[in-house]
Design an enzyme around this catalytic site. Structure first.
Site: not given
Ligand code: FPP
Length: 229
Positions: A27, A10, A15, A120, A59
């Site tokens: 992301h 998260d 960031w 892993l 979604w």
């Molecule tokens: C949460 O941060 C993150 C997500 C919903 C997406 C996570 C996805 C990735 C890290 C990429 C994954 C890739 C692979 C290859 C598995 P947020 O967007 O909710 O952050 P915020 O709370 O600061 O807005």
């Protein structure tokens, strides 16, 4: 050493905002952190790692953000050579049937290409929700009971666990959530009944191997009693 660690990745959006960048940049940086942590977890001998990549609730995000996360995933899955090199076995947990066909194909290929890896076991939670997973298990059991193939009174925790996407795997010992949020957000709600938690203010893209070490060290100082004394 914990056998199984779950990570709620998260803080990507925050960031990016801190750097005046689009959320997509957050992301991408999050995906980079994920790859580094998976490699590191494998190197230190962790047996199971489950990362929360996309929830059943995600979604609700703007369609371009959803498309961006799916594209990051596509790129990652096109490079399955890296699983082979690293000896990582990958499994997708979640309802993948509703995703775009090309992603489903990439997922099945990644799972099949890596199935003999002995390092892993990496679970990527995608279109995953703990409640959705439980309902999926219950529906299967109800169907079998209706057909006379399952006896309700014989159902026990092990049988139920074997219906979850994480069948055959130990429950997570440690759940990590960075970014200063203190909740489970529908992540492995059945499996985490006795998990230890480690929270931190670090935003996921800044999460480094040393933070995983810190979380594991904190875990090792905990006294797990499982309801005993
Ligand atoms: C949460 O941060 C993150 C997500 C919903 C997406 C996570 C996805 C990735 C890290 C990429 C994954 C890739 C692979 C290859 C598995 P947020 O967007 O909710 O952050 P915020 O709370 O600061 O807005």
């Amino acid at each position: 050493m914990p056998a199984h660690i779950g990570i709620i990745m998260d803080g990507n959006g925050r960031w990016a905002r801190k750097r005046a960048l689009p959320r997509s940049a957050g992301h991408s940086a999050g995906a980079k952190a994920f790859k580094e942590i998976a490699r590191y977890a494998n190197r230190i001998g962790l047996r199971y790692l489950t990362v929360y990549a996309f929830s059943t609730e995600n979604w609700k995000r703007p369609p371009e953000e959803v498309a961006n996360i799916m594209n990051i995933l596509r790129d990652y899955l096109k490079n399955t050579e890296s699983f082979k090199e690293e000896n990582i076995q990958v499994r997708f947990v979640g309802d993948i049937g509703v995703l775009d066909q090309d992603i489903i194909d990439l997922i099945l290929k990644a799972e099949s290409d890596s199935k003999n890896a002995t390092g892993l076991q990496l679970n990527i939670a995608l279109n995953y929700g703990g409640r959705d997973e439980i309902l999926h298990a219950v529906k299967g059991l109800m169907r079998e009971a209706k057909e006379g193939k399952a006896e309700p009174d014989q159902l026990d925790e092990t049988m139920f666990s074997n219906r979850l996407y994480t069948y055959g795997q130990p429950d997570p010992d440690l759940i990590i959530r960075p970014s200063g949020e203190y909740r489970l957000s529908n992540f492995m709600i059945w499996q985490s009944a006795y998990a230890e938690f480690w929270f931190s203010d670090i935003l996921w893209p800044d999460f480094k191997p040393k933070h995983l070490d810190e979380a594991i060290a904190a875990y090792q100082s905990r006294d797990r009693r499982y309801g005993g004394v």
